[in-house]
Design an enzyme around this catalytic site. Structure first.
Site, PDB file in Angstrom:
ATOM      1  N   HIS A 257      18.714  27.622   9.297  1.00  0.00           N
ATOM      2  CA  HIS A 257      17.916  27.646   8.072  1.00  0.00           C
ATOM      3  C   HIS A 257      17.780  29.065   7.517  1.00  0.00           C
ATOM      4  CE1 HIS A 257      16.753  23.526   9.138  1.00  0.00           C
ATOM      5  NE2 HIS A 257      16.272  23.413   7.909  1.00  0.00           N
TER       6      HIS A 257
ATOM      7  N   LYS B 284      13.742  16.510  27.526  1.00  0.00           N
ATOM      8  CA  LYS B 284      13.133  16.534  26.206  1.00  0.00           C
ATOM      9  C   LYS B 284      12.684  17.939  25.817  1.00  0.00           C
ATOM     10  CE  LYS B 284       9.576  14.240  23.449  1.00  0.00           C
ATOM     11  NZ  LYS B 284       8.488  13.229  23.447  1.00  0.00           N
TER      12      LYS B 284
ATOM     13  N   SER C 117      17.965  25.337  14.714  1.00  0.00           N
ATOM     14  CA  SER C 117      17.490  25.034  13.374  1.00  0.00           C
ATOM     15  C   SER C 117      16.936  26.278  12.680  1.00  0.00           C
ATOM     16  CB  SER C 117      16.420  23.941  13.432  1.00  0.00           C
ATOM     17  OG  SER C 117      15.940  23.629  12.153  1.00  0.00           O
TER      18      SER C 117
ATOM     19  N   HIS D 166       0.828  -1.202   0.000  1.00  0.00           N
ATOM     20  CA  HIS D 166       0.000   0.000   0.000  1.00  0.00           C
ATOM     21  C   HIS D 166       0.866   1.258   0.000  1.00  0.00           C
ATOM     22  CE1 HIS D 166      -3.489  -2.485   0.575  1.00  0.00           C
ATOM     23  NE2 HIS D 166      -3.001  -3.006   1.682  1.00  0.00           N
TER      24      HIS D 166
END
Length: 516
Positions: free
Chosen positions: A426, A411, A422, A136
């Site tokens: 970026h 976390k 990031s 699939h």
């Protein structure tokens, strides 16, 4: 928790079996094996009924089974590997029984691997390779190939109708990758300097640390030299080249993205090896743990940003697999080209004739969502899957789950740091590659993306949260494609004779009025 889920699954299986038996009792009072006809043959109607019943039971149990497997199998295996690989001072590994039963949890903290061993590399396939084994999922892949074929045919047919001939031009690609030799020799310079300077500085520091009378001064001096190399040579050098030689966007991307990769590779090499030297000096060991040049060279090309002396290796190289990955990378390049040619160029060719307004912005954003999503998927597939898997296969790099980490401590703090770094990286890459500063991506990353990520965290399993996450992601890429494309067209059609630094950071699409 795993034991409870297993018990839950067994209860469901048992309940489903009991329900099916009760239904069968109601349908046929005389239970037992299939009855035979007078001639000794099995009754065909009863056989078909039994087959239908078994199929229905299997279909009923399938959702429960897939849900249990999908929710807990991956976490269970990762936890098992992490716990089993953690050794105590006596060298005895934690058994799987302590993982399953949750016993001796107070001792598990003492057995965890030190921070420099946060990720455990093992032989395993990449996520998409595993998914493509399912028919699939592979059908979806075939649908994207069919869509590429339609894009190509659409371009050829439209060009033939408009021009009366087949216009097989790739002017956008030839422009984007212009001045490629300059980008290549810049890359070679970056590679040779990254191979030589960090390794030499680390080796010199490691061998002189234990013998130095002032180890702190010795370490600070070499740290200063390393920072000069990172900022001055790898940081400012490539940036100056792309600006001084006015490289086109794709050639700039090659230089800037490789610049970022080499900076992270050099940092990881030093970060992972300095604690080993410090521990060796603390233990007054006679041997200094300095990696070989071959180990460092392998790491520079390996598809990972975490340095190890050795990685799990596959026994052979499947060159057919390598060729297929590179072929798919080139296919994605052409795919992106046709997306811009058929979906983006007509849109922005019309938009550039109108002044900037709320109406133009709204229409641009919603018309940019589809091409933005396609470019997102293609970029992910081309680089994070095909390109990295091709190099992993050539290097026989065994762990293809390139970004899998095990630790869940801190976390929230780690997520916040990743979002911040990031966003900055970026935005830096986009600003240099596009030659203007327009912090759309930074704002979306740091504010909307981060807030939404903390609100819709992993504990929310309802489908509505997943739908909201994908909706916001797709809409965000529409905004990015729209605003950056508008700014690009504005700077192309409304150039300034003597631009200042403020002109570099001030959005020109807000004030530009196109004159034709």
């Amino acid at each position: 928790m795993v034991g409870e889920e297993k018990t839950s699954l067994r209860k469901r299986l048992s309940k489903s079996r009991e329900d099916s038996e009760e239904n069968e009792d109601q349908r046929s009072p005389s239970r037992g094996s299939l009855e035979t006809a007078s001639n000794g043959r099995i009754n065909l109607k009863q056989l078909m009924a039994k087959k239908i019943q078994l199929t229905a039971e299997a279909e009923e149990l399938k959702p429960f089974f897939m849900k249990e497997v999908g929710s807990h199998f991956d976490d269970f295996v990762n936890s098992l590997i992490e716990k089993s690989a953690s050794l105590d001072n006596g060298g005895c590994a934690i058994t799987s029984f302590s993982v399953l039963e949750g016993e001796n949890n107070h001792r598990a903290k003492d057995f965890r691997a030190p921070p420099e061993h946060g990720k455990i590399f093992i032989l395993r396939q990449s996520l998409l390779d595993e998914l493509f084994e399912v028919d699939h999922i592979r059908t979806i892949y075939h649908m994207f190939i069919a869509l590429l074929i339609l894009f190509i045919l659409s371009t050829l047919v439209v060009d033939y109708i408009d021009e009366g001939r087949l216009v097989l031009e790739f002017s956008l690609l030839s422009y984007a990758f212009g001045k490629l030799p300059v980008a290549m020799w810049t890359w070679c310079t970056m590679f040779l300097s990254t191979l030589g300077v960090p390794y030499f500085l680390f080796q010199r520091w490691a061998r002189g640390y234990s013998r130095s009378t002032h180890p702190l001064v010795h370490s600070l001096f070499h740290c200063f030299l390393f920072m000069v190399f990172q900022i001055g040579v790898l940081g400012l050098g490539p940036t100056y080249v792309v600006l001084a030689y006015t490289l086109p966007p794709a050639s700039r991307c090659i230089v800037i993205l490789e610049q970022i990769r080499f900076v992270m590779k050099a940092h990881s090499f030093v970060r992972e090896n300095v604690p080993r030297v410090l521990n060796s000096a603390k233990e007054k060991s006679e041997t200094i743990p300095i990696p070989t040049v071959n180990q460092y060279l392998y790491f520079l090309f390996a598809p990972t940003l975490i340095y190890r002396d050795n990685y799990p290796r596959t026994p052979t190289v499947r060159w057919g697999y390598v060729a297929m990955q590179f072929l798919q990378v080139f296919g994605c390049f052409f795919y992106v080209y046709y997306i811009f040619e058929r979906l983006c160029a007509p849109l922005f060719r019309n938009i550039k004739q109108e002044p900037f307004s709320a109406r133009v912005l709204v229409l641009c954003v919603f018309n940019s969502i589809l091409p933005g999503v396609l470019v997102l998927f293609l970029t992910f597939f081309a680089f994070l899957h095909c390109w990295l898997n091709a190099f992993a296969e050539m290097l026989r790099f065994g762990d293809r789950m390139f970004y899998k980490f095990f630790t869940k401590r801190f976390k929230s703090a780690a997520m916040l740091a990743v979002f911040a770094v990031s966003a900055v990286v970026h935005e830096y890459a986009l600003a240099i590659c596009l030659n203007f500063f327009y912090p759309v991506l930074f704002v979306l990353f740091m504010f909307f993306g981060m807030a939404f990520n903390f609100i819709v965290n992993d504990s929310r399993k309802r489908p509505i949260w997943n739908v909201m996450m994908w909706t916001s992601l797709f809409a965000g890429h529409g905004v990015i494609l729209c605003l950056y494309s508008q700014e690009w067209y504005a700077r192309q059609h409304c150039p300034l004779k003597n631009p200042t630094f403020l002109d570099y950071i001030r959005p020109r699409s807000w004030t530009c009025r196109y004159v034709f």
